[in-house]
Design a protein around this motif. Structure first.
Motif, PDB file in Angstrom:
ATOM      1  N   ALA A 196      15.215  -5.298  -0.011  1.00  0.00           N
ATOM      2  CA  ALA A 196      16.360  -6.180   0.233  1.00  0.00           C
ATOM      3  C   ALA A 196      16.811  -6.091   1.687  1.00  0.00           C
ATOM      4  O   ALA A 196      17.134  -7.112   2.318  1.00  0.00           O
ATOM      5  N   ALA A 197      16.823  -4.873   2.231  1.00  0.00           N
ATOM      6  CA  ALA A 197      17.224  -4.698   3.634  1.00  0.00           C
ATOM      7  C   ALA A 197      16.251  -5.410   4.564  1.00  0.00           C
ATOM      8  O   ALA A 197      16.664  -6.085   5.521  1.00  0.00           O
TER       9      ALA A 197
ATOM     10  N   ILE B 233       5.307  -6.452  -6.871  1.00  0.00           N
ATOM     11  CA  ILE B 233       5.400  -7.915  -6.851  1.00  0.00           C
ATOM     12  C   ILE B 233       6.856  -8.351  -6.851  1.00  0.00           C
ATOM     13  O   ILE B 233       7.253  -9.283  -6.138  1.00  0.00           O
ATOM     14  N   VAL B 234       7.685  -7.658  -7.648  1.00  0.00           N
ATOM     15  CA  VAL B 234       9.115  -7.962  -7.662  1.00  0.00           C
ATOM     16  C   VAL B 234       9.715  -7.770  -6.270  1.00  0.00           C
ATOM     17  O   VAL B 234      10.515  -8.588  -5.806  1.00  0.00           O
TER      18      VAL B 234
ATOM     19  N   ASP C 108       0.838  -1.209   0.000  1.00  0.00           N
ATOM     20  CA  ASP C 108       0.000   0.000   0.000  1.00  0.00           C
ATOM     21  C   ASP C 108       0.869   1.253   0.000  1.00  0.00           C
ATOM     22  O   ASP C 108       0.561   2.237  -0.697  1.00  0.00           O
ATOM     23  N   PHE C 109       1.978   1.248   0.745  1.00  0.00           N
ATOM     24  CA  PHE C 109       2.894   2.380   0.789  1.00  0.00           C
ATOM     25  C   PHE C 109       3.486   2.647  -0.595  1.00  0.00           C
ATOM     26  O   PHE C 109       3.534   3.787  -1.061  1.00  0.00           O
ATOM     27  N   GLY C 110       3.923   1.567  -1.267  1.00  0.00           N
ATOM     28  CA  GLY C 110       4.472   1.723  -2.611  1.00  0.00           C
ATOM     29  C   GLY C 110       3.454   2.260  -3.602  1.00  0.00           C
ATOM     30  O   GLY C 110       3.773   3.096  -4.461  1.00  0.00           O
TER      31      GLY C 110
ATOM     32  N   VAL D 210      11.877   3.801  -7.393  1.00  0.00           N
ATOM     33  CA  VAL D 210      11.640   2.364  -7.349  1.00  0.00           C
ATOM     34  C   VAL D 210      12.913   1.623  -6.958  1.00  0.00           C
ATOM     35  O   VAL D 210      12.872   0.623  -6.228  1.00  0.00           O
ATOM     36  N   THR D 211      14.055   2.114  -7.433  1.00  0.00           N
ATOM     37  CA  THR D 211      15.325   1.483  -7.086  1.00  0.00           C
ATOM     38  C   THR D 211      15.535   1.491  -5.579  1.00  0.00           C
ATOM     39  O   THR D 211      15.949   0.489  -4.981  1.00  0.00           O
TER      40      THR D 211
END
Length: 427
Positions: free
Chosen positions: A324-325, A266-267, A253-255, A316-317
């Motif tokens: 990843a973190a 999804i990625v 939701d944040f994204g 997005v990066t």
């Protein structure tokens, strides 16, 4: 392979089995399919209300049942029996979603509630079996193995199911709707098949004499109140896992609020799953080197940094890097919290005590999202909403510092088991 190691791997495989439900059903397909297929034509705000009520009803049922059934399971040595019953409920309910037709949102809600009860209700008994397969010094590694396999197994099936939904023709399916329904069946089969080793190779504890029911539950509450390390840990866990779980459920939701594409989200979910596999196992190793509590502190520090980072997130990066973190520490903090708690409690009452542990986890599903939602409502900023979780990690860490480490208190050298009894937990 020794029988002991076989029982540990069989226990951990249950995480591989049921995590498919968490990824494909809870986090992935059910919310989208409900809105676009089962509840098509229903007002968006009503769709959100129905999904929220679905999660709330299931959580309330589990919160009410888990400690009581845990007491019964301990008395009758029936943890595996209860786990089997909840597993069958989850498996059958998930497979039955295939039969729910377009517009039949009522049936979808009912089966989703049953599936969630099967999934979350079984966790108390699964977690309690950790004390049957691992000595205190082994618990970090064994618990981490379970979470690691859960991330890998759930991620693998989720990736296959996403491919099925995006390219149904590759799998001989007519369209994405049929592919999604088949995905629910695949989750049920995956859950059922990979759960079998636990029921075959994991031993059950000995039965205890005495009464079962609400009187036993009240005795357990009194017992917890007398064990300072236990209730202090439960309070710390409630706060920091609230922040962890809220990030899990609110990240997508944040994204979306920041304008990121659904494919990118999804990625990011898949990244968390596959990074979480080796990271969770690595945290089990790390806990052996620096101590379980210090490893939890490390994970909490990363979560605190992520909330600060999210406030200034701009691309997005960066969202991928943040995912990843989180993937590096999410499985670690979950697995080590479970193993740390398992060392604090009396082994003969593991079912009861893990009932309360998972009840606190369900309570955590209420406060964090509420704080985030209210912050977003009053400030209009999704960044400030996520930043509001910082206090959960800080206060949780401060409370955890007041819990006496059970292994250090016992003076147990590395690699050596220590006796387990009610007296140990009072230290």
């Amino acid at each position: 392979m020794t029988p002991r190691r076989r029982s540990q791997i069989s226990w951990a495989l249950y995480d591989w089995a049921n995590s498919a439900f968490a990824t494909t059903v809870l986090a992935g397909f059910f919310p989208i399919f409900f809105n676009q297929y089962w509840a098509q034509g229903v007002a968006p705000q009503t769709q959100t209300l129905y999904q929220g009520l679905t999660a709330t009803v299931a959580s309330l049922v589990v919160m009410l049942l888990a400690p009581w059934l845990g007491a019964i399971a301990d008395r009758r040595a029936a943890k595996k029996d209860f786990l089997l019953a909840f597993t069958l409920l989850g498996v059958v309910s998930t497979a039955a979603l295939y039969l729910v037709g377009k517009g039949q949102w009522g049936w979808a809600i009912a089966l989703s509630i049953a599936g969630r009860i099967g999934f979350f209700g079984g966790l108390s008994f699964y977690d309690a079996l950790l004390v049957q397969v691992a000595q205190p010094r082994e618990m970090d590694r064994v618990s981490a193995l379970g979470y690691g396999l859960g991330y890998l197994g759930g991620g693998l099936l989720f990736a296959v199911n996403v491919a099925m939904a995006l390219e149904p023709a590759w799998f001989g399916l007519a369209d994405a709707a049929l592919a999604t329904r088949v995905a629910f069946v695949s989750v049920a089969l995956w859950w059922a098949v990979f759960a079998l080793p636990l029921f075959r190779h994991v031993p059950e504890g000995a039965a205890r004499s005495g009464s079962t029911g609400w009187r036993e539950l009240l005795e357990t509450l009194k017992h917890i109140r007398e064990l300072r390390a236990v209730w202090m840990f439960l309070l710390a866990y409630w706060l920091y896992i609230d922040g962890v779980d809220t990030i899990i459920v609110m990240a997508v939701d944040f994204g979306m609020k920041l304008g990121f594409a659904s494919d990118s989200l999804i990625v990011a979910l898949l990244m968390v799953q596959f990074i979480g596999f080796p990271a969770a196992i690595a945290f089990g190793w790390l806990a052996d080197r620096i101590g379980t509590r210090h490893a939890i502190y490390l994970a909490l520090a990363v979560y605190a940094a992520v909330t600060l980072w999210a406030y200034r997130l701009g691309s997005v990066t960066e969202f991928y890097l943040m995912a990843a973190a989180i993937g590096c520490v999410q499985g670690g903090i979950q697995s080590l919290s479970r193993s740390y708690y398992a060392r604090l409690i009396p082994a003969e009452k593991a079912g009861e005590f893990f009932g309360f542990y998972n009840m606190m986890g369900k309570f955590a599903a209420v406060l964090g999202p509420t704080v985030v939602g209210l912050t977003a409502q009053f400030t209009g900023s999704p960044r400030l909403a996520i930043l509001s979780l910082l206090g959960f990690f800080i206060v949780g860490a401060l409370l955890l510092a007041r819990v006496r480490d059970p292994l250090q208190a016992a003076g147990t050298p590395t690699g050596s088991p220590r006796p387990r009894s009610s007296a140990d937990a009072s230290r």
